[in-house]
Design a protein around this motif. Structure first.
Motif, PDB file in Angstrom:
ATOM      1  N   LEU A  92       0.833  -1.299  -0.015  1.00  0.00           N
ATOM      2  CA  LEU A  92       0.015   0.016  -0.053  1.00  0.00           C
ATOM      3  C   LEU A  92       0.848   1.257   0.208  1.00  0.00           C
ATOM      4  O   LEU A  92       0.597   2.230  -0.625  1.00  0.00           O
ATOM      5  CB  LEU A  92      -0.958   0.012   1.158  1.00  0.00           C
ATOM      6  N   GLU A  93       1.839   1.042   0.786  1.00  0.00           N
ATOM      7  CA  GLU A  93       3.052   2.309   0.757  1.00  0.00           C
ATOM      8  C   GLU A  93       3.423   2.814  -0.863  1.00  0.00           C
ATOM      9  O   GLU A  93       3.541   3.861  -1.146  1.00  0.00           O
ATOM     10  CB  GLU A  93       4.093   2.234   1.751  1.00  0.00           C
ATOM     11  N   LYS A  94       3.676   1.769  -1.458  1.00  0.00           N
ATOM     12  CA  LYS A  94       4.070   1.690  -2.706  1.00  0.00           C
ATOM     13  C   LYS A  94       3.145   2.564  -3.682  1.00  0.00           C
ATOM     14  O   LYS A  94       3.353   3.095  -4.764  1.00  0.00           O
ATOM     15  CB  LYS A  94       4.706   0.415  -3.448  1.00  0.00           C
ATOM     16  N   ALA A  95       1.667   2.205  -3.385  1.00  0.00           N
ATOM     17  CA  ALA A  95       0.606   2.502  -4.345  1.00  0.00           C
ATOM     18  C   ALA A  95       0.396   3.978  -4.058  1.00  0.00           C
ATOM     19  O   ALA A  95      -0.091   4.611  -3.119  1.00  0.00           O
ATOM     20  CB  ALA A  95      -0.676   1.802  -4.040  1.00  0.00           C
ATOM     21  N   GLN A  96       0.681   4.995  -5.092  1.00  0.00           N
ATOM     22  CA  GLN A  96       0.452   6.321  -5.131  1.00  0.00           C
ATOM     23  C   GLN A  96      -0.622   6.687  -6.017  1.00  0.00           C
ATOM     24  O   GLN A  96      -1.009   7.944  -5.923  1.00  0.00           O
ATOM     25  CB  GLN A  96       1.822   7.047  -5.668  1.00  0.00           C
ATOM     26  N   LYS A  97      -1.488   5.903  -6.303  1.00  0.00           N
ATOM     27  CA  LYS A  97      -2.902   6.112  -7.148  1.00  0.00           C
ATOM     28  C   LYS A  97      -3.940   5.270  -6.588  1.00  0.00           C
ATOM     29  O   LYS A  97      -3.790   4.206  -6.108  1.00  0.00           O
ATOM     30  CB  LYS A  97      -2.578   5.998  -8.506  1.00  0.00           C
ATOM     31  N   ILE A  98      -5.065   5.877  -6.407  1.00  0.00           N
ATOM     32  CA  ILE A  98      -6.275   5.261  -5.943  1.00  0.00           C
ATOM     33  C   ILE A  98      -6.396   3.946  -6.709  1.00  0.00           C
ATOM     34  O   ILE A  98      -6.863   3.048  -6.029  1.00  0.00           O
ATOM     35  CB  ILE A  98      -7.549   6.126  -5.928  1.00  0.00           C
ATOM     36  N   GLU A  99      -6.305   4.008  -7.820  1.00  0.00           N
ATOM     37  CA  GLU A  99      -6.382   2.774  -8.692  1.00  0.00           C
ATOM     38  C   GLU A  99      -5.557   1.575  -8.271  1.00  0.00           C
ATOM     39  O   GLU A  99      -6.113   0.341  -8.121  1.00  0.00           O
ATOM     40  CB  GLU A  99      -6.012   2.660 -10.297  1.00  0.00           C
ATOM     41  N   LYS A 100      -4.373   2.032  -7.635  1.00  0.00           N
ATOM     42  CA  LYS A 100      -3.238   0.717  -7.317  1.00  0.00           C
ATOM     43  C   LYS A 100      -4.022   0.526  -5.876  1.00  0.00           C
ATOM     44  O   LYS A 100      -3.677  -1.002  -5.614  1.00  0.00           O
ATOM     45  CB  LYS A 100      -2.020   1.678  -7.133  1.00  0.00           C
ATOM     46  N   ILE A 101      -4.533   1.318  -5.164  1.00  0.00           N
ATOM     47  CA  ILE A 101      -4.871   0.970  -3.723  1.00  0.00           C
ATOM     48  C   ILE A 101      -5.956  -0.034  -3.984  1.00  0.00           C
ATOM     49  O   ILE A 101      -6.273  -1.098  -3.246  1.00  0.00           O
ATOM     50  CB  ILE A 101      -5.303   2.225  -2.876  1.00  0.00           C
ATOM     51  N   LEU A 102      -7.055   0.387  -4.893  1.00  0.00           N
ATOM     52  CA  LEU A 102      -8.120  -0.783  -5.240  1.00  0.00           C
ATOM     53  C   LEU A 102      -7.751  -1.942  -5.791  1.00  0.00           C
ATOM     54  O   LEU A 102      -8.396  -3.053  -5.646  1.00  0.00           O
ATOM     55  CB  LEU A 102      -9.113   0.347  -5.950  1.00  0.00           C
ATOM     56  N   PHE A 103      -6.538  -1.971  -6.452  1.00  0.00           N
ATOM     57  CA  PHE A 103      -6.116  -3.222  -7.047  1.00  0.00           C
ATOM     58  C   PHE A 103      -5.793  -4.168  -5.855  1.00  0.00           C
ATOM     59  O   PHE A 103      -6.040  -5.400  -5.774  1.00  0.00           O
ATOM     60  CB  PHE A 103      -5.067  -2.985  -7.867  1.00  0.00           C
ATOM     61  N   VAL A 104      -4.965  -3.524  -4.956  1.00  0.00           N
ATOM     62  CA  VAL A 104      -4.518  -4.100  -3.650  1.00  0.00           C
ATOM     63  C   VAL A 104      -5.861  -4.884  -2.982  1.00  0.00           C
ATOM     64  O   VAL A 104      -5.861  -5.930  -2.580  1.00  0.00           O
ATOM     65  CB  VAL A 104      -3.825  -3.586  -2.829  1.00  0.00           C
ATOM     66  N   GLU A 105      -6.886  -3.834  -2.691  1.00  0.00           N
ATOM     67  CA  GLU A 105      -7.993  -4.358  -2.166  1.00  0.00           C
ATOM     68  C   GLU A 105      -8.545  -5.481  -2.956  1.00  0.00           C
ATOM     69  O   GLU A 105      -9.046  -6.441  -2.205  1.00  0.00           O
ATOM     70  CB  GLU A 105      -8.792  -3.253  -2.045  1.00  0.00           C
ATOM     71  N   GLY A 106      -8.891  -5.436  -4.416  1.00  0.00           N
ATOM     72  CA  GLY A 106      -9.542  -6.554  -4.724  1.00  0.00           C
ATOM     73  C   GLY A 106      -8.721  -7.899  -4.621  1.00  0.00           C
ATOM     74  O   GLY A 106      -9.105  -8.994  -4.609  1.00  0.00           O
ATOM     75  N   SER A 107      -7.200  -7.684  -4.765  1.00  0.00           N
ATOM     76  CA  SER A 107      -6.535  -8.865  -4.630  1.00  0.00           C
ATOM     77  C   SER A 107      -6.786  -9.649  -3.189  1.00  0.00           C
ATOM     78  O   SER A 107      -6.855 -10.810  -3.187  1.00  0.00           O
ATOM     79  CB  SER A 107      -5.143  -8.846  -4.752  1.00  0.00           C
ATOM     80  N   ILE A 108      -6.869  -8.597  -2.136  1.00  0.00           N
ATOM     81  CA  ILE A 108      -7.010  -9.133  -0.817  1.00  0.00           C
ATOM     82  C   ILE A 108      -8.384  -9.991  -0.890  1.00  0.00           C
ATOM     83  O   ILE A 108      -8.356 -11.077  -0.460  1.00  0.00           O
ATOM     84  CB  ILE A 108      -7.289  -7.932   0.108  1.00  0.00           C
ATOM     85  N   TRP A 109      -9.511  -9.514  -1.279  1.00  0.00           N
ATOM     86  CA  TRP A 109     -10.874 -10.163  -1.191  1.00  0.00           C
ATOM     87  C   TRP A 109     -10.760 -11.444  -2.262  1.00  0.00           C
ATOM     88  O   TRP A 109     -11.075 -12.624  -1.949  1.00  0.00           O
ATOM     89  CB  TRP A 109     -11.845  -9.293  -1.953  1.00  0.00           C
ATOM     90  N   ASN A 110     -10.032 -11.361  -3.437  1.00  0.00           N
ATOM     91  CA  ASN A 110     -10.198 -12.644  -4.213  1.00  0.00           C
ATOM     92  C   ASN A 110      -9.325 -13.718  -3.735  1.00  0.00           C
ATOM     93  O   ASN A 110      -9.889 -14.903  -3.627  1.00  0.00           O
ATOM     94  CB  ASN A 110      -9.313 -12.163  -5.707  1.00  0.00           C
ATOM     95  N   GLU A 111      -8.052 -13.473  -3.018  1.00  0.00           N
ATOM     96  CA  GLU A 111      -7.404 -14.533  -2.554  1.00  0.00           C
ATOM     97  C   GLU A 111      -8.290 -15.000  -1.159  1.00  0.00           C
ATOM     98  O   GLU A 111      -8.026 -16.268  -1.000  1.00  0.00           O
ATOM     99  CB  GLU A 111      -6.045 -13.874  -1.852  1.00  0.00           C
ATOM    100  N   PHE A 112      -8.920 -14.019  -0.576  1.00  0.00           N
ATOM    101  CA  PHE A 112      -9.802 -14.388   0.629  1.00  0.00           C
ATOM    102  C   PHE A 112     -10.825 -15.629   0.173  1.00  0.00           C
ATOM    103  O   PHE A 112     -10.782 -16.674   0.750  1.00  0.00           O
ATOM    104  CB  PHE A 112     -10.342 -13.136   1.303  1.00  0.00           C
ATOM    105  N   TYR A 113     -11.488 -15.172  -0.789  1.00  0.00           N
ATOM    106  CA  TYR A 113     -12.362 -16.165  -1.299  1.00  0.00           C
ATOM    107  C   TYR A 113     -11.890 -17.426  -1.765  1.00  0.00           C
ATOM    108  O   TYR A 113     -12.621 -18.539  -1.455  1.00  0.00           O
ATOM    109  CB  TYR A 113     -13.322 -15.678  -2.598  1.00  0.00           C
ATOM    110  N   ASP A 114     -10.755 -17.313  -2.425  1.00  0.00           N
ATOM    111  CA  ASP A 114     -10.176 -18.593  -3.090  1.00  0.00           C
ATOM    112  C   ASP A 114      -9.795 -19.531  -1.597  1.00  0.00           C
ATOM    113  O   ASP A 114      -9.604 -20.562  -1.957  1.00  0.00           O
ATOM    114  CB  ASP A 114      -8.942 -18.062  -3.628  1.00  0.00           C
TER     115      ASP A 114
END
Lengths: 160, 330
Positions: free
Chosen positions: B141-163
């Motif tokens: 997250l510290e590396k993510a300097q744009k909202i899109e990047k932050i949302l991408f991290v969020e998306g990955s967290i949920w996807n892996e969680f469901y998996d």
């Protein structure tokens, strides 16, 4: 515009006053506040509430301005609130004494407390008013934990 | 202050100073002062006199259709309004969006970690790589300097969680792919229903603060929804929604053949299923715990409102906003 409540809160708690002045008046589920409101409603039936220029006086008699409170737990705050009313009235040429009537005695034995606006208290009141204006326009004062905080509607807000 | 759920069809109205509800069993009276919100999960008729009564008491109504989809809320006129704060909230969106969004995602990762660690400790060692990933989320997250990047991290967290569900849920509840509208299988149905319940609970919580419902930070305020509610509910999803689901499914309190609509390919809860879910959900959200910094007992439901307070404080004092961490529970 400054109201009596500002003066009361100034004595009671500067953070509370700042939040109130900035319109962040949190909902209160506490029983005490509800009782206070009901008492005002009941006593309103008996008296004529007079309100003008940001002050709301519970009752005015020939000699006295009366402020009704649930308890005497923060008499100092109630006292300065009432002194402010006396001061505003004095500007209009109406000179009266003040009386606080409490429903519940906690810290002292009297149900009626007399308050008089003299030179000394008037001077201090003007300082308070000045200070209030300054505080409102600066940052929120950091809350300091006191015993009275536990019962305050802002407790959670302040100490989160 | 309670949440009322109305499952049956009927009629609701004002009767003197109470709420009166009539269904096939007869009249039922609900004292208005104990109610904070009402959920309608079936077809109920009422008139504007009822709405006026409800509005004056500051009660929020949430409507779900027969299939369990959220249709909307009746939201009384705002009673806590602060123009000052609204301006500051909007300015905070301009200046501090990334910072707030990062912390929301950090908290999602942290709270999921806590929920899954329980299974890891109980021998589900396959979860290890995902848990390690979650620990590194703050770095990404510290590396993510744009909202899109932050949302991408969020998306990955949920996807892996469901998996990861395949390691600890029974096979008929394993999630192949998260599908939202409409859900296509039992687990998707549970997630959608649970998330909507939490979303509406958060709407009620925000209603009782001065915050503006539409100015959000992680979610885009352009969503034309009460998007702040989406933001503030994130921290609680793992703790409230998913813990409820895992518990009900693993203890076999919810079963595919018994509690889902067969004719809709088990992709929707039936009435009994909804009742079981809501009862467990309510129990969890009302669970009280000793709050670390407040040193008093609070429920999770209150904790949602407290997150609103935290956001207000962060906005007016220019301090950090850290949403609810399970650590706040002592």
């Amino acid at each position: 515009m400054i109201s009596g409540t500002f003066i009361n809160y100034y004595i009671h708690c500067k953070t509370q006053m700042w939040l109130f002045a900035n319109r962040i008046n949190l909902e209160d589920n506490s029983e005490d506040v509800r009782i206070g409101k009901v008492l005002h409603e009941i006593s309103e039936e008996k008296v004529d509430e007079v309100s003008f220029e940001g002050i709301k006086v519970d009752k005015i008699t020939k000699d006295y301005v009366v402020e009704v409170k649930k308890s005497d737990s923060d008499l100092e705050a109630a006292k300065w609130q009432l002194l402010y009313y006396l001061y505003v009235l004095k500007q209009k040429g109406i000179i009266k004494k003040g009386r606080i009537e409490v429903f519940e005695k906690r810290k002292q034995n009297k149900k009626k407390i007399e308050v008089i606006l003299d030179d000394e208290s008037e001077k201090k009141l003007l300082q308070i008013i000045n200070d209030i204006k300054k505080i409102i326009n600066s940052k929120m004062p950091t809350p300091k934990f006191e015993n009275q905080c536990k019962k305050c509607a802002y407790y959670e807000f302040c100490f989160l | 202050m309670k949440t009322k759920y109305i499952f049956s069809t009927g009629e609701i109205k004002r009767k003197d100073n109470s709420i009166a509800f009539k269904n096939h069993k007869g009249w039922n009276y609900i004292p208005i002062e104990n109610v904070r919100e009402i959920y309608f999960l079936n077809e109920v008729s009422f008139n504007s006199k009822f709405l006026d009564f409800i509005a004056r008491a500051g009660i929020v109504l949430h409507f779900f259709n027969y299939y369990g989809y959220y249709s909307g809320s009746f939201y009384p006129k705002e009673h806590l309004v602060s123009g000052n704060l609204t301006i500051k909230q909007a300015l905070a969106f301009e200046k501090r969006r990334l910072e707030f969004a990062r912390n929301i995602v950090k908290v999602i990762a942290f709270n999921i970690y806590e929920v899954l660690y329980h299974y890891y400790r109980h021998d589900k060692k396959e979860l290890k790589p995902y848990l390690e990933y979650l620990k590194k989320v703050p770095v990404y997250l510290e590396k993510a300097q744009k909202i899109e990047k932050i949302l991408f991290v969020e998306g990955s967290i949920w996807n892996e969680f469901y998996d990861s569900f395949k390691y600890f849920l029974p096979s008929d509840f394993i999630l192949n792919k998260r599908v939202k509208r409409p859900p296509n299988n039992p687990i998707n149905a549970l997630i959608s229903f649970g998330n909507s319940l939490l979303y509406t609970k958060t709407i009620t919580a925000i209603y009782h603060t001065h915050l503006n419902q539409t100015i959000s930070f992680l979610h885009s305020p352009q969503e034309a929804r009460f998007s702040l509610s989406l933001d503030l509910s994130e921290a609680f999803k793992p703790i409230i929604v998913f813990r409820t689901i895992f518990d009900l499914v693993n203890r076999k309190k919810l079963q595919v053949t018994k509690h889902f609509e067969k004719k809709l390919n088990y992709a929707l809860l039936n009435e009994e299923g909804k009742k079981i879910f809501i009862t467990a959900f309510e129990e969890r959200i009302n669970e009280k715990f000793m709050h670390k910094s407040l040193n008093r007992m609070v429920s999770f439901q209150t904790a949602i409102k407290l997150d609103g307070y935290k956001l207000i404080k962060a906005i007016i004092n220019d301090t950090e906003f850290m949403p609810f961490l399970i650590k706040e529970k002592r």
